[in-house]
Structure formats: C-alpha cells, structure tokens
Scaffold this motif. Structure first.
Motif, PDB file in Angstrom:
ATOM      1  N   UNK A 209      35.416  14.163 -19.440  1.00  4.88           N
ATOM      2  CA  UNK A 209      35.783  12.934 -18.698  1.00  4.88           C
ATOM      3  C   UNK A 209      36.509  11.972 -19.631  1.00  4.88           C
ATOM      4  N   UNK A 210      36.010  11.916 -20.881  1.00  4.96           N
ATOM      5  CA  UNK A 210      36.637  11.016 -21.856  1.00  4.96           C
ATOM      6  C   UNK A 210      38.083  11.451 -22.118  1.00  4.96           C
ATOM      7  N   UNK A 211      38.272  12.754 -22.285  1.00  3.51           N
ATOM      8  CA  UNK A 211      39.635  13.274 -22.515  1.00  3.51           C
ATOM      9  C   UNK A 211      40.548  12.938 -21.347  1.00  3.51           C
ATOM     10  N   UNK A 212      39.993  13.089 -20.140  1.00  6.26           N
ATOM     11  CA  UNK A 212      40.794  12.825 -18.947  1.00  6.26           C
ATOM     12  C   UNK A 212      41.168  11.353 -18.866  1.00  6.26           C
ATOM     13  N   UNK A 213      40.196  10.475 -19.190  1.00  4.24           N
ATOM     14  CA  UNK A 213      40.481   9.027 -19.161  1.00  4.24           C
ATOM     15  C   UNK A 213      41.591   8.689 -20.141  1.00  4.24           C
ATOM     16  N   UNK A 214      41.534   9.314 -21.310  1.00  5.83           N
ATOM     17  CA  UNK A 214      42.549   9.054 -22.327  1.00  5.83           C
ATOM     18  C   UNK A 214      43.926   9.534 -21.843  1.00  5.83           C
ATOM     19  N   UNK A 215      43.946  10.728 -21.213  1.00  2.60           N
ATOM     20  CA  UNK A 215      45.223  11.261 -20.717  1.00  2.60           C
ATOM     21  C   UNK A 215      45.807  10.350 -19.635  1.00  2.60           C
ATOM     22  N   UNK A 216      44.945   9.807 -18.780  1.00  3.45           N
ATOM     23  CA  UNK A 216      45.425   8.913 -17.713  1.00  3.45           C
ATOM     24  C   UNK A 216      45.975   7.622 -18.321  1.00  3.45           C
ATOM     25  N   UNK A 217      45.245   7.103 -19.324  1.00  5.18           N
ATOM     26  CA  UNK A 217      45.667   5.856 -19.967  1.00  5.18           C
ATOM     27  C   UNK A 217      47.008   6.043 -20.672  1.00  5.18           C
ATOM     28  N   UNK A 218      47.130   7.160 -21.406  1.00  2.00           N
ATOM     29  CA  UNK A 218      48.384   7.405 -22.146  1.00  2.00           C
ATOM     30  C   UNK A 218      49.582   7.473 -21.212  1.00  2.00           C
ATOM     31  N   UNK A 219      49.339   7.859 -19.982  1.00  2.00           N
ATOM     32  CA  UNK A 219      50.439   7.997 -19.018  1.00  2.00           C
ATOM     33  C   UNK A 219      50.554   6.796 -18.093  1.00  2.00           C
ATOM     34  N   UNK A 220      49.796   5.752 -18.403  1.00  2.00           N
ATOM     35  CA  UNK A 220      49.803   4.531 -17.585  1.00  2.00           C
ATOM     36  C   UNK A 220      49.475   4.783 -16.123  1.00  2.00           C
ATOM     37  N   UNK A 221      48.608   5.758 -15.889  1.00  2.00           N
ATOM     38  CA  UNK A 221      48.196   5.998 -14.495  1.00  2.00           C
ATOM     39  C   UNK A 221      47.236   4.871 -14.103  1.00  2.00           C
ATOM     40  N   UNK A 222      47.546   4.198 -13.003  1.00  2.00           N
ATOM     41  CA  UNK A 222      46.671   3.107 -12.517  1.00  2.00           C
ATOM     42  C   UNK A 222      45.464   3.737 -11.853  1.00  2.00           C
TER      43      UNK A 222
END
Ligand code: FAD
Length: 417
Positions: A209-222
């Motif tokens: 989940x942490x990895x996924x959150x980081x990937x979303x943040x890096x891509x500026x996914x709201x």
C-alpha cells in the motif's frame, strides 16, 4: 451420490470419460491444460466451452495501455493455445446445465453430455446505480474494453488542451489503471482516483500500500477517499456534489459471479457457488466449480492466483476420480501480491519480502510470463521481453559514460545473440 466416494454403485468411472469444461479463463483453460499431464486421460474427450476467441491474461492487460506489451502477448487466441492438445474448443455460450441428465445446453450448437463437468464461468462487472455510468464510463474487464480505453487514451494524448481522467474504485485495478494512465498521458492529464472507502488497496499488505501511495503521489494522481461519484456525463463527473471535467471515466469497482446455469444450487451472499473442500459441488461428485464462481468455507481471494491453483487441484482430482481414487481437498497457498504501478514500475510483496520500482516491475513481468498458459506462448512472450530489455540496454549504453557504455553494449550484444 457422495462427493468423496466415487466407487459407490452407479458412479463407476467410465473407460474414456467425457470431460466438459465451461469457461476458458484461468480456472477453465488451466484445468484443461493441466489435464494434459495425465497419460491415462490422453484418450478421453475434453471439451472447453468458451465464447470468446482469445484467452485474457488479465494481470497484464494494463501493459497494453502503455504499449509495453501487445495484444498478441496478453490475449492469445484459443486456436493457438490448444493446438497439439486433445482439447476440443467449442466457441459458444453454455446456456443451461442439467445436473441430473449430465448435459450442457449450448446457445447455438448441439448440447453436450458429460461424465465430469468443471464450471469456471468467472465474474462480470457489478452494475452501479450511478446515472450515466453505463453510457459514459468504460469498464476494464474484456478485450473490447482494453481496445476502447487504449483508443481513447491515444486520442487524449493528441488533444491540444489539458485533459482529466477519473478512475472509480481504489482497489488493485483502480490503482493500476490510475498509475498507467498517468504515465501514458504525462503532464497534460490530471488523473483522479475516487473511492467511497477510507483507504486504497484495503486487503493488501501495508508495504505494498505504501509503494502504491508513493507511485500515485509521484504521478500527481489526485486521491479522493470517502468520496462519491454521483453522476457521469460525456466529459464530466459529479463528485460529491461538484461537477468536474472528466474526458475519460474508468469504472474499476466491484464484480459479481455469473449466475449458475441451471437449477438453483447453494450460494453465498455474493452469489458464488458453495463447494466442498475438494471443489466438488454438493451431492454431485462429478461436478467441480473453480475460480471466481466458487466459494469454499475457507475464504480464498477472487484472483487468477487462486483460480490456477484450483485448476491444478481439479485436474488432479479428475485424474484420481477416473482411476477410482478419491479427490483431495484443495488448499490455497497465498504466494504474494503484485501490482503494476506505472510504466515499467511494479510493486511485489511475497512472504514478507517486498520490491518496488523498476525491479518490482521486472520481477512482476517475469513471474507473470512464467504463469502464461502454454510453454510455447511463454517462450514467445519471454523472447519479446528480452528483446525490449536489450533495446533498453542499448539506449542506456548510448547515454552513459564511455566505460559503462562499452560494458553495457557487450552485455546487450551477448543477450541478443
Ligand atoms: C483487469 C483485471 C486485472 C486483474 N488482475 C489480476 C492480478 O493482477 N492478479 C490476479 O491474481 N488476479 C487478477 N484479476 C482477477 C482474475 O482475472 C480473476 O480472478 C480470474 O480470471 C478468475 O478466473 P476464472 O476462471 O474464475 O474466471 P475468468 O478468468 O473470468 O474466466 C471465465 C470465463 O468464462 C467464460 N464464460 C462466462 N460465462 C460463460 C458461459 N455461460 N458459457 C461459456 N463460457 C462462459 C468467460 O467468457 C470467461 O472466459 C484481474 C481481473 C481483471 C478484470
């Protein structure tokens, strides 16, 4: 008839058993292919009923959107996969199963009598009561969906204006779609991920989940949690009472099993057929249900991983039953979880170990290639992946410092030869 005692009167195993499998996904196709391992079943008749022309390797469908993989890799035709086997493919829908007469009625062709039946019809998208969703949102489940989403992304990539994409559902599919779409469209797109719950990827390990959150943040996914899409239009969604632009709306929430094709059988609250620990159906020792349609007392996930493990177990049970031996209970072993988290990037969690980033992407791709349905297809896809790797190495070599460049070129040439 008892589910465990095939040698009871009236249940003696036929010499050349007729095995019919309904549904050619991870449960059905893999059962048919695993049956090939058993020499004594070489002369039996194995029929796979499946209306689609191509098998869908669902975990890798996202890679088509970013052009990391082609349709031939993730959706091989049944004709090719089944060549050289004794599996007859009937391209048709099963309409009805008569458990007493041991017959399957087909939508178009003649019905089929069976000695043993495996039902693996899987799930379909759960309908949501959101106005406009049917007409303006696209699901991501069939080959048609993949082609449609890819086409729409290609159009949006050409648009002269900024674009917005909404993904409904922050489960595995939603997160994978959001990260891939963000990488496909780059900075011109605002991708938003919406879920009614208070966290993403609820059943997954915390590390993943942490990895996924980081990937979303890096891509500026709201990320919109505890939020509701209340209506979907051609270029907008109403999100918590506010209309916001959405040039593409993807629907990645919920699924429900296809209804059982005959007289009612016991089901759980989700509509999955209740089976014995051996995956046999109630009183019918010669009928098995596999994959997403089946529910055991022990909770197992609705995943490809569960379906192909169950397929191996059912094939073994059929081999046993046809030799007058009792089938063994199926025990699911959770090997881990893997997610696509952008182009070339993945998250892997297995037995406490976790990899992310490019390494995670490589491990994920390698594991899934290994899980492809036949050795021939596996080889073709692996060769293609290797080609891409070599091209990547060449590219890196051209950019890197001289010594590294020479080293990489040497490796790349060796791999290519
Ligand atoms: C986009 C996507 C991504 C996924 N990613 C992952 C992942 O990364 N890892 C993972 O483990 N799982 C993943 N899953 C889940 C996984 O695909 C399913 O759990 C798995 O396919 C279940 O296998 P199954 O055989 O039960 O059903 P399916 O594979 O869905 O196969 C069912 C088959 O039955 C056929 N059928 C249905 N009704 C009939 C009928 N009446 N007559 C004849 N045929 C019929 C259908 O056409 C279909 O081919 C993903 C699913 C989707 C949609």
């Amino acid at each position: 008839m008892s589910p465990f005692t095939p040698s009871l009167p009236g249940s003696s195993a036929p010499q050349s058993p007729r095995i019919v499998i309904v549904g050619g996904g991870f449960g059905g196709l893999y059962t048919a292919l695993y049956l090939q391992k058993y020499r004594h079943l070489r002369h039996s008749s194995i029929t796979l009923i499946e209306p689609r022309e191509r098998f869908l390797f669902t975990p890798l469908l996202y890679e088509v959107l970013t052009e990391e993989m082609s349709l031939w890799e993730v959706a091989p035709p049944y004709v090719t996969l089944l060549a050289g086997t004794n599996i007859q493919w009937r391209q048709d829908w099963a309409d009805h199963i008569d458990l007493e007469q041991q017959r399957v009625t087909l939508r178009q062709g003649d019905g089929l009598a069976y000695d043993y039946l495996v039902v693996a019809t899987g799930m379909k998208t759960l309908q949501l009561p959101i106005p406009g969703i049917q007409d303006h949102a696209i699901t991501f489940r069939s080959l048609g969906d993949v082609v449609q989403v890819k086409r729409r992304l290609d159009q949006l990539a050409q648009a002269a204006h900024p674009v917005a994409v909404t993904v409904l559902g922050a489960g595995a599919s939603g997160v994978e779609l959001a990260t891939k779409v963000a990488d496909r469209l780059g900075k011109k797109a605002q991708v938003r991920l919406v879920d009614r719950g208070d966290q993403i990827l609820k059943p997954f390990a915390r590390g993943l989940r942490r990895q996924a959150m980081q990937a979303l943040r890096q891509r500026n996914v709201e990320l919109h949690l505890q939020a509701q899409v209340e209506a979907v239009g051609p270029a907008m969604v109403r999100l918590d009472g506010v209309e916001v632009p959405s040039h593409l709306t993807l629907w990645a929430t919920g699924a429900e099993p296809w209804p059982w094709l005959g007289t009612a059988v016991a089901t759980n609250a989700q509509g999955q057929v209740q089976v014995q620990p051996t995956l046999q159906l109630g009183d019918y020792f010669n009928v098995f249900a596999v994959g997403d349609i089946a529910s055991q007392d022990r909770v197992t996930p609705n995943t490809a991983q569960n379906a192909y493990q169950a397929a191996a177990a059912v094939a073994k049970s059929l081999a046993n039953l046809t030799r007058q031996r009792a089938p063994k209970p199926f025990r699911y072993l959770h090997l881990g979880d893997m997610l696509a988290l952008g182009k070339g990037v993945g998250g892997v969690w297995s037995f406490g170990l976790s990899f992310g980033g490019r390494l995670g992407g490589l491990v994920r791709r390698a594991v899934y290639i290994f899980r492809m349905p036949t050795a021939r297809h596996r080889f073709k896809v692996a060769r293609q992946a290797l080609r891409q790797l070599v091209q990547g190495l060449f590219k890196m070599a051209r950019r890197g410092p001289r010594k590294l460049r020479q080293g990489l070129l040497k490796v790349a040439r060796r791999v290519q030869s």
